[in-house]
Structures are given as C-alpha cells and as structure tokens.
Design an enzyme around this catalytic site. Sequence first.
Site, mmCIF file in Angstrom:
data_model
loop_
_atom_site.group_PDB
_atom_site.id
_atom_site.type_symbol
_atom_site.label_atom_id
_atom_site.label_comp_id
_atom_site.label_asym_id
_atom_site.label_seq_id
_atom_site.Cartn_x
_atom_site.Cartn_y
_atom_site.Cartn_z
ATOM 1 N N ASP A 159 -8.930 -4.166 -6.058
ATOM 2 C CA ASP A 159 -8.436 -3.388 -4.921
ATOM 3 C C ASP A 159 -9.134 -2.037 -4.855
ATOM 4 O O ASP A 159 -9.029 -1.234 -5.780
ATOM 5 C CB ASP A 159 -6.920 -3.189 -5.050
ATOM 6 C CG ASP A 159 -6.269 -2.719 -3.762
ATOM 7 O OD1 ASP A 159 -6.851 -1.852 -3.083
ATOM 8 O OD2 ASP A 159 -5.183 -3.213 -3.431
ATOM 9 N N HIS A 167 -7.776 -5.400 -0.629
ATOM 10 C CA HIS A 167 -6.598 -4.548 -0.646
ATOM 11 C C HIS A 167 -5.359 -5.403 -0.446
ATOM 12 O O HIS A 167 -5.082 -5.885 0.653
ATOM 13 C CB HIS A 167 -6.715 -3.507 0.466
ATOM 14 C CG HIS A 167 -5.633 -2.482 0.471
ATOM 15 N ND1 HIS A 167 -5.177 -1.873 -0.682
ATOM 16 C CD2 HIS A 167 -4.917 -1.941 1.492
ATOM 17 C CE1 HIS A 167 -4.230 -0.992 -0.361
ATOM 18 N NE2 HIS A 167 -4.043 -1.028 0.948
ATOM 19 N N SER A 226 0.830 -1.179 0.000
ATOM 20 C CA SER A 226 0.000 0.000 0.000
ATOM 21 C C SER A 226 0.885 1.258 0.000
ATOM 22 O O SER A 226 1.715 1.424 -0.887
ATOM 23 C CB SER A 226 -0.952 -0.065 1.196
ATOM 24 O OG SER A 226 -2.024 0.799 1.034
#
Length: 550
Positions: A490, A520, A264
């Site tokens: 995502d 995610h 991320s």
Amino acid sequence: MIHNGHTHHADAGPGRKDPRIALVALSTALLCGSVALPAFAAAAPPGHATAAPGVAAAPSGPRAPLPASLTDQRLTWRTCPAPTPLQAPDARAPGALPDGTPWECATLKVPLDYAHPDGETIGLALIRAKARPKDGQKRIGSLVFNFGGPGASGVAGLPSFAEGDKQLHARYDLVSFDPRGVGASAPVRCLGDKDTDALTQFDGTPDDAKELQALTALSEKYLSACEKNSGKVLAHVGTTDSARDMDLLRHVLGDDKLNYFGMSYGTQLGGVYAHLFPRNVGRTVFDAVMDPTQDVAQGALAQAKGFQLALDNYLKDCGKRPDCPAGGSVEQGRKRISDLLDRLDAHPLPTQDGRKLTKALATTGLISALYSKDLWPYLTQALQEIEQHRTGNVLVALADFYSERAPSGHYSNLDDAFTAISCADRVQRYTEKDVEAMLPKFRAASPVFGEDMAAGLTACTGWPVKGESRDPDVSAEGASPILLVGNTGDPATPYAGTRHMAEELGEGVGVQLTYTGQGHGSYGDDDCVTDAVNTYLLDGTVPRDRAVCD
C-alpha cells in the site's frame, strides 16, 4: 500558506477514497475524451490573505448532553436524487441494487459546535439500502461506511461500492454519509472550477522568483476564498466532530452498537470514534490503515517511500513487457520518468480539452495510477501516448480521476474538504525553512515524488483554524475487537501503520490481518481478505491475530 495545487492526499497526507469505487468514473472520463482504452477497461471492477485569528478545533473532552431535538429526531428517507456537483459532478441518481433494493437518502441534524449542542445545527447527507435477509437469516443492524479522503462523499460512493456485495447487504442496512464539510454536508468550498484548474496545473516547487510570486498569489487567493465561502464551518470539520456525528447517527438509526467499515482516512475516523465511545464499538473493520503515531511530516515521508516503492513495482512489472515505454529496468524507468517531469516543467504538453499536461498534473496522474494495480495499464498507455504522440490526455485523465474533476470541468469538493479537515485535525504548521531542512530526507525516500511531497507540508501554514493535536488519540480500552487489514504494497497508507494502530488501540482490541499485495486497500481485491472480513461482519468470528493472506 503555499498551496502547491497537488498536495497529495494520502489521508492526512495521500489516503484518498478507496479507488475501486471510482474505476468506472475513470473509464467514463477517458471515453468522453475519446482516448482509446486498454482492453480490460470495459470490465473494470466495481493554497496571503490576512488570516483570521486562530480558532481551536473542538477538543475531545466531555460534552454537554445533546438536546432531545437531536437525539429524538426521526429520519425521513426518500428516493435519492442525483448527487450534487460537490458530491460527484455530472453523476446520475443511483439505480437500484441488482436485487431491486432501492437507494434511499435522508438528512441528519447535528450540532455545528458540540460545545454548544443547543445552538446552530447543520445537516449531514445520508444514504442507505435496507437489508434483505434470505432463507431464515436475521438482520444484524446498520453497517456504516467511510471511504476515506478525508473528503470523499459516502453518498456518492456507497452505491458503486455495494454493486457486487450481496453477502453484507443481505443482513445489514448499508449506510454511508457525507462527513461534515464534505459533499452535501455543510460543504467547504474555496475556488471555482477555473481557478481550481489553474491551481492543479501549477508547479508546487517553483524554480525562480517569478514562479514563487505567482504561486504565492494563487495560494493567497485560495486561502481568502476558503475563509469567505466557508469560514463558519472551518473550525468544526475535524475528525473528532465527525466521530461524535457517527455516534448520533448510530443512536438515531436505532443501533446499540456502531457496526463500521472504514477505509483509508476512515480508519482514523474509526479509531477516534473507538477512543471516544469504546463501549459503543460493534463489528468494525479498518482497511488500508492509517498510522496514528505519525505527525504530518512523518506521514508524508512514509508516503514518499510508499509511492516510490509502488512506482518501482510498476516499473518492474512493465519492464517484463517488450512494449514497456519506461524501459527494461527499475533504474531506467526512474530516470525516464524523472526526465519526463523535468521536460514538462519547462514545456508542458497539449491535451484535447485545451489544458496543458504540466509537471504538477503529471505527478498527480502518476500517483493516481499507483493506487491500484488495476490502474497500471492506464499508466502504461499514458506513457506510450506521450512517447508516440507528444500529448498528455491519459495522464491528465488519471489526474482528474484523483481530483474528482468531471469531463465537464466541474470538481467535487474533495480537495477543499481534505485541506479543511486535515488542518483542523493537525497542529503542525511548517515553514519554507522547515521544508528546506527536510528535503534531503524526502529526496532520498523518493527521487520521483519526494520533493513534491515535501512541498505539500506547507498546505496548512496560514490556515485560519488551529489544529487539534499532533496525532489522533485512538486508545480504546474496553472496545470490541477491531479487524485491521494491512496491505504490504500500500503506497498511501504504508503497511507499518497497521501494527502501530493495533498497538495504540490497546491490547485485545486491534486484530491484524496482512495481505501481501499491491495497491491501496485489500477488501474486494483478494478473496482471502474479503472472506475473512465478511465472516467477521456476518458471524462475529475474528481471524487469528497476524494471519496472512498471500
């Protein structure tokens, strides 16, 4: 700055930490609240104060050499204590890994200001589990992790993440750290727990002058507290500084190259590192890749689309079940959830800890549940509870999971660090007029989340530190291959960012691997992805560019 209390962190917009490292924490929060869990839970996988003059964040140009007091420092590794409240409130000290390897903690000294490397220093909290090679295997070196946010504590997160990861641990020292401003590393801290409760419950889209006045006052209080409590570090918590910290960490650990796994926001940090130190890039993986080409508004708009898509995918799945509380179709589900949020705006629901399920907390809870398909059953249970009992315990627990609020009412500093790091990184400062002009696009992108995500664009307006750039420079000519894993479903770091990151890194650097899935991130959720990542990190074999894991 109008701080809406639930600026959804999809990493410099919401790319929170990898959800898999906290599913157990969510289960614990629900259990402590005496809320019945779905059957799968027990087996869950591993803010108008007068602004100070603007201070530019550290640019990415050359810096004076670091003094020997930093480059020659030796780390003192000790048994890890329990995480501090700002790392993970109410958490216990990490136990040993299944093979008996203990977790060790240390502190790395780094310059507060890299423009003045001989000046004041701060300490970065570190954690590691030393490699245990078997059957003639050789230790490769250290593998450094960042779990995203920005603002996630690596010291608190790595032990949970590593529980089921025997392959990497066999040949790597698994290492993580709290980036500057986070957890136990010169942490940014703004409001106390009670005021943070008020902020998280407050509607960021005020309906009248009275609500706007109250939100403005709370925003002023937030900004004043950030300056009072953390003013010294606010200009020095940007991603460029953290990337420089990682290179000092690499050196002190004794590694010629930085082997790195970023998730991320950790992919942005890794991209900036590769730009600054391309020759020092070792085996590197980016999972849930942030788009380095977007400004804040573009990123938030993409996330509005992404979370709407994830919600629609949930509604489609839920609609196949006879007991689905959202109805039998995506259209019906969208309307029921929008109507629910409207009702909560006027009449919040009670919860067993005395807080109210407001529209703001409900929106945060919805977004939280869309980070992983494993959380969808919790969302179904939350909607069933509201429908049958007119209480909001499960949805509040989902919101708390997202905000790292423990059942005791204590918060980590994830949200404060997120704001400080994001505002140090990005130059954009949006006005209410800017937001008003963009609202039609956001509403079209997401009937459920668009308006709230647009409101979040003002989170850095009035912040006392100027941002560094429109978007991060991640060009990394000459770097070793970087494996980029993109998930087509995502919501927080939409899939298109994977291709854009590959293009910005430069020819021959970014290697794309696509996972056709939901949630995610991908590593640990799909065997094909996990095998490809482990093969690269352990053997150096890079997958074919643009390979697909279905």
